[in-house]
Design a protein around this motif. Structure first.
Motif, PDB file in Angstrom:
ATOM      1  N   LEU A  60       0.444  -1.350  -0.144  1.00 12.54           N
ATOM      2  CA  LEU A  60      -0.199  -0.293   0.331  1.00 12.54           C
ATOM      3  C   LEU A  60       0.825   1.464   0.053  1.00 12.54           C
ATOM      4  CD1 LEU A  60      -2.814   1.885   0.867  1.00 12.54           C
ATOM      5  CD2 LEU A  60      -1.788   1.185   2.433  1.00 12.54           C
ATOM      6  N   HIS A  61       1.330   1.515   0.781  1.00  9.96           N
ATOM      7  CA  HIS A  61       2.535   2.995   1.312  1.00  9.96           C
ATOM      8  C   HIS A  61       3.487   3.048  -0.318  1.00  9.96           C
ATOM      9  CE1 HIS A  61       0.880   2.335   5.324  1.00  9.96           C
ATOM     10  NE2 HIS A  61       1.487   3.776   5.679  1.00  9.96           N
ATOM     11  N   MET A  62       4.265   1.587  -0.601  1.00 10.71           N
ATOM     12  CA  MET A  62       4.830   2.440  -1.922  1.00 10.71           C
ATOM     13  C   MET A  62       4.230   2.320  -2.881  1.00 10.71           C
ATOM     14  SD  MET A  62       7.601  -1.519  -1.940  1.00 10.71           S
ATOM     15  CE  MET A  62       6.441  -3.153  -1.345  1.00 10.71           C
ATOM     16  N   LEU A  63       2.691   1.789  -3.616  1.00  6.76           N
ATOM     17  CA  LEU A  63       2.586   1.608  -4.194  1.00  6.76           C
ATOM     18  C   LEU A  63       1.018   3.278  -4.125  1.00  6.76           C
ATOM     19  CD1 LEU A  63      -0.051  -1.367  -5.094  1.00  6.76           C
ATOM     20  CD2 LEU A  63       1.992  -0.326  -6.179  1.00  6.76           C
ATOM     21  N   ASN A  69      -4.078   5.073  -6.791  1.00  4.49           N
ATOM     22  CA  ASN A  69      -5.503   4.570  -5.581  1.00  4.49           C
ATOM     23  C   ASN A  69      -5.357   3.458  -5.411  1.00  4.49           C
ATOM     24  OD1 ASN A  69      -7.871   6.253  -4.686  1.00  4.49           O
ATOM     25  ND2 ASN A  69      -8.716   5.435  -6.757  1.00  4.49           N
ATOM     26  N   VAL A  70      -4.894   3.449  -3.918  1.00  4.97           N
ATOM     27  CA  VAL A  70      -4.681   1.563  -3.943  1.00  4.97           C
ATOM     28  C   VAL A  70      -6.298   1.719  -2.780  1.00  4.97           C
ATOM     29  CG1 VAL A  70      -3.554  -0.091  -2.898  1.00  4.97           C
ATOM     30  CG2 VAL A  70      -2.295   1.918  -3.464  1.00  4.97           C
ATOM     31  N   ASN A  88      -6.692   4.096   0.273  1.00  6.75           N
ATOM     32  CA  ASN A  88      -5.338   4.561   0.456  1.00  6.75           C
ATOM     33  C   ASN A  88      -5.247   4.867   2.086  1.00  6.75           C
ATOM     34  OD1 ASN A  88      -4.894   4.762  -2.435  1.00  6.75           O
ATOM     35  ND2 ASN A  88      -5.800   6.921  -2.348  1.00  6.75           N
ATOM     36  N   GLY A  89      -5.450   4.281   2.587  1.00  8.42           N
ATOM     37  CA  GLY A  89      -4.917   3.863   3.960  1.00  8.42           C
ATOM     38  C   GLY A  89      -6.624   4.475   5.207  1.00  8.42           C
ATOM     39  N   GLU A  90      -7.242   5.245   3.911  1.00  8.33           N
ATOM     40  CA  GLU A  90      -8.759   6.146   4.744  1.00  8.33           C
ATOM     41  C   GLU A  90      -9.990   5.467   4.714  1.00  8.33           C
ATOM     42  OE1 GLU A  90      -7.689   8.561   6.509  1.00  8.33           O
ATOM     43  OE2 GLU A  90      -5.838   8.714   6.254  1.00  8.33           O
ATOM     44  N   VAL A 141      -5.791  -0.711  -7.955  1.00  9.18           N
ATOM     45  CA  VAL A 141      -5.240  -1.850  -7.690  1.00  9.18           C
ATOM     46  C   VAL A 141      -5.911  -1.943  -6.221  1.00  9.18           C
ATOM     47  CG1 VAL A 141      -2.960  -1.374  -6.434  1.00  9.18           C
ATOM     48  CG2 VAL A 141      -3.070  -3.555  -7.333  1.00  9.18           C
ATOM     49  N   LEU A 142      -5.889  -2.728  -6.003  1.00  9.93           N
ATOM     50  CA  LEU A 142      -7.194  -4.094  -4.975  1.00  9.93           C
ATOM     51  C   LEU A 142      -6.296  -4.517  -3.869  1.00  9.93           C
ATOM     52  CD1 LEU A 142      -9.020  -4.461  -2.876  1.00  9.93           C
ATOM     53  CD2 LEU A 142     -10.216  -5.045  -3.967  1.00  9.93           C
ATOM     54  N   LEU A 143      -5.821  -4.795  -2.968  1.00  8.91           N
ATOM     55  CA  LEU A 143      -5.218  -5.384  -2.175  1.00  8.91           C
ATOM     56  C   LEU A 143      -6.195  -6.463  -1.183  1.00  8.91           C
ATOM     57  CD1 LEU A 143      -2.296  -2.974  -1.598  1.00  8.91           C
ATOM     58  CD2 LEU A 143      -2.445  -4.554  -2.980  1.00  8.91           C
ATOM     59  N   LEU A 144      -6.399  -7.937  -1.498  1.00  9.13           N
ATOM     60  CA  LEU A 144      -7.383  -8.456  -0.824  1.00  9.13           C
ATOM     61  C   LEU A 144      -6.334  -9.343   0.287  1.00  9.13           C
ATOM     62  CD1 LEU A 144     -10.143  -9.154  -1.038  1.00  9.13           C
ATOM     63  CD2 LEU A 144     -10.330 -10.645  -3.237  1.00  9.13           C
TER      64      LEU A 144
END
Length: 437
Positions: A60-63, A69-70, A88-90, A141-144
């Motif tokens: 997440l932080h690298m993207l 938009n993650v 984006n972490g929110e 991208v979605l981190l699932l």
């Protein structure tokens, strides 16, 4: 229709009574009715016994550093329920959460009238997440993160651009199997045809299962230890420093703020994932963005210091592998300190061995319980401990306040709160709110 966010969340939690029902038929039915929103999202799918959340945080932080938009889907939550679905972490807004529940609820009521029966809490949240990221706010991208296992997990209806299996250990054995090979087979269920997979699994019997599955599906596989090498690992005050090397790239002197040798493996997976997707022209993240993003990454409740005087660490270790990582990290970072453990766990965990291992590094052991249906009684945990210096209280606030008072101003003492993510979530919120008051 719900008009209040609180009522909507209560309705979701009310589904807990349906328990865990492995299988994808209800998810397939719900998503078909909703027009298959999950098909619109480039996804990185992450499974594993431990380390899923941290690995996602590194990516997440690298993207984010590369202005992507993650979307992320993680569990359980630490501060607010909404953080399970984040951009984006929110965490998403209460209004978005309310709207999602109102959109999904009629379909839940409809499926309940079929032979498939009522969906579980996790199936409903997963459906809401796919709806949000597929139709409301589509990310780059979605981190699932999987909920439990992989093969029959509610999230496993996507065709990802990459799969990651962090590690395989003994957890949820009543559902996933009694041997490491059986559990690995469930995790390997997220591997898809012709889509690459990365893993930091070390146990030979588990790794072999994953490699065999990848071979069956013509999936490129890279493994920490044989393809991805972690070199020159050293500890510094805020975290870890190390080098990641493969046949095709070298990242020297990477720095992370999350502490522990296990975190270097999670970070190496994250770096390798983005590098591989860069190689396949799926994402563009520069080396500089990899270094900066990796250093900024944090994940609540993973060997996290939440208080300075006295030093209080909260760590969500809740199984054998998590406890071993916690012990290793505490020993490396606090070799000369007196460690005081405050422990609580769920009834369905093999907590006797966890308590025994933690006792080996503890000057004192303290036990408590918390308000959760499956939480074990403090006295039972206390009885399972053979440490001479031990105590218990059925009120965790009372026990915590007593320890804070006792070690106030003591520079050679560290309090570590652990045993359950649900428990440390309550403790963390209590300490953070006290800090602000």
């Amino acid at each position: 229709m719900f008009n209040r966010y609180e009522d909507a969340v209560d309705w979701i939690h009310g589904r807990l009574k349906f328990g865990v029902k492995p299988g994808l038929k209800r998810m397939e039915w719900l998503l078909k009715e909703l027009g298959h929103p999950e098909k619109n999202i480039p996804t990185i799918h992450v499974a594993g016994t431990n380390g899923k959340g941290s690995t996602i945080s590194y990516m997440l932080h690298m993207l984010k550093e590369a202005n992507y938009n993650v979307g992320t889907f993680t569990s359980p939550y630490i501060e607010t329920f909404n953080e399970r679905i984040s951009v984006n972490g929110e965490p998403i807004s209460d209004v978005d959460m309310l709207n999602l529940v109102n959109e999904v609820k009629p379909y839940v009521e409809k499926i309940e009238q079929t032979d498939l029966g009522g969906p579980t809490e996790f199936e409903i949240i997963t459906t809401m997440m796919f709806l949000y990221f597929g139709k409301v706010n589509q990310p780059d991208v979605l981190l699932l993160e999987t909920g439990l296992g992989g093969r029959l997990d509610s999230t496993n209806i996507i065709h990802p651009i990459l799969s990651i299996i962090t590690n395989v250990g003994y957890d949820h054995m009543n559902i996933l199997g009694n041997t490491i090979a059986e559990i690995a087979s469930e995790k390997a269920g997220i591997i898809k045809q012709n889509m690459p997979v990365l893993t930091a699994v070390e146990k030979d019997e588990a790794l072999q299962v994953i490699k065999n599955k990848a071979k069956q599906l013509d999936a490129e596989i890279l493994s920490v230890g044989s393809d991805i090498h972690i070199l020159e690992h050293s500890t510094y005050e805020q975290g870890e420093m190390f080098t990641v090397k493969t046949d095709s790239y070298l990242f020297e002197n990477l720095k992370i703020q999350m502490r522990g040798q296990h975190q270097t493996k999670n970070a190496a997976l994250a770096v390798s994932a983005l590098h591989l997707l860069r190689k396949h022209n799926k994402l563009t993240v520069s080396d500089d963005q990899i270094y900066k993003g990796l250093f900024k990454a944090m994940w609540k409740g993973r060997f996290e210091q939440v208080k300075n005087n006295p030093v209080v660490i909260v760590d969500g270790a809740h199984n054998h592998e998590g406890i071993e990582s916690l012990i290793e990290t505490a020993t490396r970072h606090y070799p000369d300190k007196q460690v005081h453990i405050l422990f609580s766990a769920l009834k369905d965990k093999e907590y006797e061995e966890m308590i025994h291992r933690l006792s080996s590094i503890a000057a004192t052991m303290h036990f408590t319980t918390f308000d959760f249906p499956r939480a074990e009684a403090a006295e039972k945990l206390y009885s399972a401990c053979k440490h001479i210096e031990k105590s218990y209280s059925e009120s965790w606030q009372e026990m915590l306040d007593k320890l804070l008072q006792l070690y106030q101003g003591e520079k050679d003492d560290v309090i570590i709160v652990t045993g359950s993510l649900y428990f440390i979530s309550e403790v963390r919120n209590y300490l953070v709110s006290k800090k602000g008051s």
